[in-house]
Design a protein around this motif. Structure first.
Motif, PDB file in Angstrom:
ATOM      1  N   CYS A 141      -2.865   4.217   5.780  1.00  0.00           N
ATOM      2  CA  CYS A 141      -2.714   5.119   7.150  1.00  0.00           C
ATOM      3  C   CYS A 141      -1.227   6.096   7.087  1.00  0.00           C
ATOM      4  N   THR A 142      -0.289   5.748   6.115  1.00  0.00           N
ATOM      5  CA  THR A 142       1.132   6.576   5.987  1.00  0.00           C
ATOM      6  C   THR A 142       1.230   6.578   4.525  1.00  0.00           C
ATOM      7  N   GLY A 143       2.164   7.605   4.367  1.00  0.00           N
ATOM      8  CA  GLY A 143       2.465   7.748   2.977  1.00  0.00           C
ATOM      9  C   GLY A 143       3.436   6.667   2.503  1.00  0.00           C
ATOM     10  N   SER A 144       4.132   5.896   3.490  1.00  0.00           N
ATOM     11  CA  SER A 144       4.962   5.076   3.249  1.00  0.00           C
ATOM     12  C   SER A 144       4.061   3.747   2.533  1.00  0.00           C
ATOM     13  N   GLU A 145       2.832   3.521   3.156  1.00  0.00           N
ATOM     14  CA  GLU A 145       2.050   2.602   2.811  1.00  0.00           C
ATOM     15  C   GLU A 145       1.387   2.796   1.360  1.00  0.00           C
ATOM     16  N   ALA A 146       1.238   4.027   0.936  1.00  0.00           N
ATOM     17  CA  ALA A 146       0.467   4.689   0.047  1.00  0.00           C
ATOM     18  C   ALA A 146       1.725   4.554  -1.252  1.00  0.00           C
ATOM     19  N   ASN A 147       3.079   4.565  -0.950  1.00  0.00           N
ATOM     20  CA  ASN A 147       4.140   4.259  -2.002  1.00  0.00           C
ATOM     21  C   ASN A 147       4.015   2.846  -2.198  1.00  0.00           C
ATOM     22  N   ASP A 148       3.982   2.157  -1.156  1.00  0.00           N
ATOM     23  CA  ASP A 148       4.427   0.636  -1.244  1.00  0.00           C
ATOM     24  C   ASP A 148       2.983   0.245  -1.985  1.00  0.00           C
ATOM     25  N   GLY A 191      -0.493  11.944   1.851  1.00  0.00           N
ATOM     26  CA  GLY A 191      -0.171  11.615   3.205  1.00  0.00           C
ATOM     27  C   GLY A 191      -0.286  12.991   3.948  1.00  0.00           C
ATOM     28  N   LYS A 192       0.874  12.934   5.160  1.00  0.00           N
ATOM     29  CA  LYS A 192       1.221  13.690   5.920  1.00  0.00           C
ATOM     30  C   LYS A 192       0.076  14.941   6.194  1.00  0.00           C
ATOM     31  N   PRO A 193      -0.333  16.069   5.407  1.00  0.00           N
ATOM     32  CA  PRO A 193      -1.186  17.063   5.824  1.00  0.00           C
ATOM     33  C   PRO A 193      -2.798  16.620   5.572  1.00  0.00           C
ATOM     34  N   VAL A 234       8.600  10.312  -8.361  1.00  0.00           N
ATOM     35  CA  VAL A 234       9.544  11.573  -7.716  1.00  0.00           C
ATOM     36  C   VAL A 234       8.360  12.316  -6.821  1.00  0.00           C
ATOM     37  N   ASP A 235       9.216  12.866  -5.664  1.00  0.00           N
ATOM     38  CA  ASP A 235       8.689  13.696  -4.703  1.00  0.00           C
ATOM     39  C   ASP A 235       8.350  15.271  -5.663  1.00  0.00           C
ATOM     40  N   SER A 236       7.184  15.755  -6.057  1.00  0.00           N
ATOM     41  CA  SER A 236       7.391  16.819  -7.028  1.00  0.00           C
ATOM     42  C   SER A 236       7.858  18.056  -6.493  1.00  0.00           C
ATOM     43  N   ALA A 296       3.604  10.242  -8.790  1.00  0.00           N
ATOM     44  CA  ALA A 296       4.159  11.767  -8.109  1.00  0.00           C
ATOM     45  C   ALA A 296       3.901  11.357  -6.802  1.00  0.00           C
ATOM     46  N   ASP A 297       4.866  11.495  -5.938  1.00  0.00           N
ATOM     47  CA  ASP A 297       4.780  11.406  -4.578  1.00  0.00           C
ATOM     48  C   ASP A 297       4.437  12.819  -4.032  1.00  0.00           C
ATOM     49  N   GLU A 298       3.193  13.114  -3.633  1.00  0.00           N
ATOM     50  CA  GLU A 298       2.792  14.375  -2.916  1.00  0.00           C
ATOM     51  C   GLU A 298       2.580  14.414  -1.842  1.00  0.00           C
ATOM     52  N   VAL A 299       3.133  13.571  -0.927  1.00  0.00           N
ATOM     53  CA  VAL A 299       3.150  13.181   0.575  1.00  0.00           C
ATOM     54  C   VAL A 299       3.428  14.682   1.175  1.00  0.00           C
ATOM     55  N   GLN A 300       4.333  15.482   0.596  1.00  0.00           N
ATOM     56  CA  GLN A 300       5.209  16.601   1.070  1.00  0.00           C
ATOM     57  C   GLN A 300       4.372  17.830   0.338  1.00  0.00           C
ATOM     58  N   PRO A 301       4.420  17.916  -0.955  1.00  0.00           N
ATOM     59  CA  PRO A 301       4.005  19.068  -1.785  1.00  0.00           C
ATOM     60  C   PRO A 301       2.258  19.274  -1.624  1.00  0.00           C
ATOM     61  N   ALA A 331      16.457  10.754  -3.001  1.00  0.00           N
ATOM     62  CA  ALA A 331      14.851  10.737  -2.680  1.00  0.00           C
ATOM     63  C   ALA A 331      14.552  10.004  -1.341  1.00  0.00           C
ATOM     64  N   TYR A 332      13.526  10.535  -0.660  1.00  0.00           N
ATOM     65  CA  TYR A 332      12.719   9.678   0.389  1.00  0.00           C
ATOM     66  C   TYR A 332      11.281   9.387   0.034  1.00  0.00           C
ATOM     67  N   HIS A 333      11.005   8.028   0.129  1.00  0.00           N
ATOM     68  CA  HIS A 333       9.619   7.780  -0.297  1.00  0.00           C
ATOM     69  C   HIS A 333       9.202   6.940   0.983  1.00  0.00           C
ATOM     70  N   GLY A 334       9.808   6.779   2.173  1.00  0.00           N
ATOM     71  CA  GLY A 334       9.127   5.971   3.369  1.00  0.00           C
ATOM     72  C   GLY A 334       9.830   4.838   3.806  1.00  0.00           C
ATOM     73  N   VAL A 335       9.144   4.020   4.633  1.00  0.00           N
ATOM     74  CA  VAL A 335       9.813   3.182   5.690  1.00  0.00           C
ATOM     75  C   VAL A 335       9.642   1.765   5.660  1.00  0.00           C
TER      76      VAL A 335
HETATM   77  C1  LIG Z   1       8.073  12.647   0.180  1.00  0.00           C
HETATM   78  C2  LIG Z   1       7.682  11.672   0.971  1.00  0.00           C
HETATM   79  N1  LIG Z   1       7.125  10.533   0.865  1.00  0.00           N
HETATM   80  C3  LIG Z   1       6.787   9.567   1.727  1.00  0.00           C
HETATM   81  C4  LIG Z   1       6.922   9.825   3.001  1.00  0.00           C
HETATM   82  C5  LIG Z   1       6.467   8.620   4.062  1.00  0.00           C
HETATM   83  O1  LIG Z   1       5.470   9.023   4.643  1.00  0.00           O
HETATM   84  P1  LIG Z   1       5.180   8.503   6.114  1.00  0.00           P
HETATM   85  O2  LIG Z   1       6.390   8.883   7.059  1.00  0.00           O
HETATM   86  O3  LIG Z   1       3.578   8.653   6.458  1.00  0.00           O
HETATM   87  O4  LIG Z   1       5.007   7.051   6.012  1.00  0.00           O
HETATM   88  C6  LIG Z   1       7.452  10.872   3.544  1.00  0.00           C
HETATM   89  C7  LIG Z   1       7.616  10.973   4.821  1.00  0.00           C
HETATM   90  O5  LIG Z   1       8.435  11.920   5.192  1.00  0.00           O
HETATM   91  C8  LIG Z   1       8.009  11.838   2.503  1.00  0.00           C
HETATM   92  O6  LIG Z   1       8.459  12.922   2.840  1.00  0.00           O
END
Ligand SMILES: Cc1ncc(COP(=O)(O)O)c(C=O)c1O
Length: 448
Positions: A124-131, A283-285, A220-222, A253-258, A152-156
Motif C-alpha cells: 500500500c505504501t513505499g515504506s512497505e515496499a522498502n520493508d 509508490g507515490k505516483p 538508494v533513491d536514484s 533502487a528506491d523509485e518511489v520518487q523518481p 536518505a529517506y526510505h519510509g516509516v
Molecule cells: C524515496 C522514498 N522512499 C520511500 C518513501 C516512503 O513512501 P510512503 O510514504 O508511501 O510510505 C518515500 C516517501 O516520501 C520516499 O520519498
C-alpha cells in the motif's frame, strides 16, 4: 536548519501570523492528530480541491502545484477517477482471489523493466515496499548490513526508519546500518563520482565486516531527493552497485520518487545510470493518490523467501488498487508523459539556469526531467543564511500562489517537482512568479 522534527519547511507555531480560522484549525488538528504531524509553509494552506496542475484553498485561491509528485497525471485526473469509481462499484477485494486486472497490470508494468526484473509484489505504501525489499535482501543474502546515503529517506516502518537518516538525530539508525556520503557531497571532492561512490560503498562494507555484520544491500533513491537532488552525470551509480555485488549483496533502487517517467530520459531513475537493480520499490505516483505501491524483484531473489514464507498484504494490490494503477499507466503511456517530462523538464531546467546566471541567490540548478533542485546560496560562508534564504523563497512562492518546497541536509535546495502534465506555459508562469520573489528576497539579502 529550518526544520521541525527533521522536516524542512515545516510550519512553526508563532513564526508567522495566520488567520484566526487557520489558527483554530491548526489547534484542532494538533489536539486530534497529536504532535508528530507537521504542516508545510510558514502559513499552512487549507486545501479543498485539486484539478490538473492546480490546487484550490478554502477561499477559492488557486495555487500552481510545482511540488506534488503523487498526483503525477494531474489532480483528480478524470480517467483515473473513473477507473477507481467503476471498480469500487463492481468488486473490491484482495489478492487471495483470482482477478484479471492485477495480472494485466503486472504484465504491462513489467514490460517497462529489464527482463530480469520479472515479479511484481503489491503493497500500500513505499515504506512497505522498502520493508519487504529488506526482508528479501536478508533472506537472499543471509546478511543484515544495509548501506544508505547520509540524508536518505526510505519510509516509516521501524525497519525502514532505521535506514532513513534524514528523519533526524533522534531516530536511531540500527547497528547494522552504514551511511555513505551522497553524490552531492562527493562531487566537490572528486572528478570521478562513480569511483568515489564505489570507494564509499567499499569502506562501508569493510566497516560492517569489521563489526561482524554481513552486508545485505545497498539501497538508494536514484534521484537522491532527500540528499538534495542529483541526476548527473548519468552512470555515476555503476561502481557502487559493483561494490555491493562483489560481496554478494543486492542493490535496491528506491523509485518511489523518481519512478513512472518523472526523470524524462527513462521510465525509472536507475535506467539513467545504466544498471539493473535486484529490486525496485515503487509508490507515490503509482496510483495518482490512491494508496498503491509495490516491489519489482528478480525471481532469483524471491525464490528462497517464497519457499519459506508467504506474503499477504490485505489492501496491497486489491482490485480497486489494480484498476487505479492501470488507469494511471494508461495516462502516462497515452499522453506521452515521460516524453513531456523530458521536454518540459528540459525547458524548465534551461529557464532556471538562465535565471541562475543573473541571480545572486540561485547557485546551482540540477535534476532530470520534472525533478529539479535549485541550490540557494546567500552567503558562501554561512549555511544557516542559505537555509533561511531558501525558506523565504519557498514561503514567498506560496504567498505568490506557487507551491514548492526545499530539501537536502541543510534545506537549501528548492525542490521543484510538478505533476508530469506540466506545460511550457506553466513553466513560464512559475518563472515569472519566481523572478518576483527572488527580487524581494535579494533586496533583503543582507541580512537574509
Ligand atoms: C524515496 C522514498 N522512499 C520511500 C518513501 C516512503 O513512501 P510512503 O510514504 O508511501 O510510505 C518515500 C516517501 O516520501 C520516499 O520519498
Amino acid at each position: 536548519m529550518n526544520t521541525s522534527g527533521g522536516m524542512v519547511n515545516a510550519y512553526v507555531a508563532g513564526a508567522a501570523e495566520v488567520s484566526p480560522e487557520i489558527e483554530a484549525m491548526i489547534e484542532r488538528r494538533a489536539k486530534l492528530l497529536g504532535p508528530a504531524y507537521k504542516l508545510m509553509y510558514a502559513k499552512p494552506i487549507h486545501l479543498v480541491r485539486g484539478q490538473g496542475v492546480w490546487l484550490y484553498d478554502a477561499a477559492g485561491r488557486a495555487y500552481l502545484d510545482v511540488y506534488n509528485n503523487v498526483a503525477s497525471v494531474g489532480h483528480c485526473n478524470p480517467h483515473v477517477v473513473e477507473a477507481t469509481n467503476s471498480q469500487s462499484q463492481t468488486l473490491s477485494t484482495n489478492t487471495r482471489y483470482l482477478h484479471e486486472t492485477i495480472l494485466d497490470y503486472s504484465e504491462r508494468l513489467l514490460r517497462h523493466f529489464p527482463n530480469e526484473l520479472n515479479h511484481l509484489m503489491f503493497t500500500c505504501t513505499g515504506s512497505e515496499a522498502n520493508d519487504l525489499a529488506l526482508r528479501l535482501a536478508q533472506s537472499y543474502t543471509g546478511g543484515t548490513g544495509i548501506i544508505v546515503t547520509r540524508t536518505a529517506y526510505h519510509g516509516v516502518t521501524d525497519t525502514v526508519a532505521q535506514i532513513s537518516p534524514s528523519l533526524g538525530p533522534h531516530v536511531n539508525l540500527g547497528p547494522h546500518v552504514r551511511t555513505i556520503p551522497s553524490p552531492i557531497d562527493l562531487q566537490h571532492e572528486t572528478v570521478d563520482l562513480d569511483k568515489a561512490l564505489e570507494a564509499a560503498v567499499a569502506n562501508a562494507i569493510h566497516d560492517l565486516q569489521r563489526h561482524g555484520i554481513k552486508p545485505a544491500a545497498l539501497i538508494v533513491d536514484s534521484i537522491f531527493s532527500s540528499d538534495g537532488i542529483m541526476a548527473d552525470p548519468s552512470g555515476f551509480l555503476s561502481g557502487a552497485v559493483s561494490a555491493i555485488r562483489a560481496v554478494d549483496g543486492v542493490f535496491i533502487a528506491d523509485e518511489v520518487q523518481p519512478g513512472f517517467g518523472r526523470t524524462g530520459d527513462a521510465m525509472w531513475g536507475f535506467q539513467r545510470h545504466g544498471c539493473v537493480p535486484d529490486m525496485v520499490s515503487l509508490g507515490k505516483p503509482m496510483g495518482n493518490g490512491y494508496p498503491v505501491a509495490g516491489l519489482v524483484v528478480k525471481s532469483g531473489i524471491l525464490a528462497e523467501f517464497g519457499r519459506n514464507a508467504r506474503y499477504f498484504n490485505t489492501f496491497g494490490g486489491n482490485t480497486v488498487a489494480a484498476a487505479t494503477a492501470s488507469a494511471v499507466l494508461d495516462v502516462i503511456e497515452n499522453e506521452g508523459l515521460q516524453e513531456n517530462a523530458r521536454v518540459v523538464g528540459g525547458y524548465f531546467i534551461a529557464k532556471l539556469r538562465e535565471l541562475a546566471r543573473e541571480s545572486a541567490l540561485v547557485a546551482d540548478v540540477r535534476g532530470a526531467g520534472l525533478f529539479i533542485g535549485a541550490r540557494i546560496e546567500a552567503d558562501q560562508q554561512s549555511p544557516a543564511l542559505n537555509t533561511r534564504a531558501a525558506a523565504r523563497l519557498v514561503n514567498g512562492m506560496r504567498e505568490n500562489g506557487v507551491l514548492i518546497s526545499a530539501t537536502g541536509p541543510m534545506g537549501d535546495v528548492l525542490k521543484i517537482r510538478p505533476p508530469l502534465i506540466f506545460s511550457r506555459e506553466n513553466v513560464d508562469y512559475f518563472i515569472e512568479r519566481f523572478e518576483e520573489v527572488l527580487r524581494k528576497v535579494e533586496v533583503h539579502r543582507s541580512p537574509v
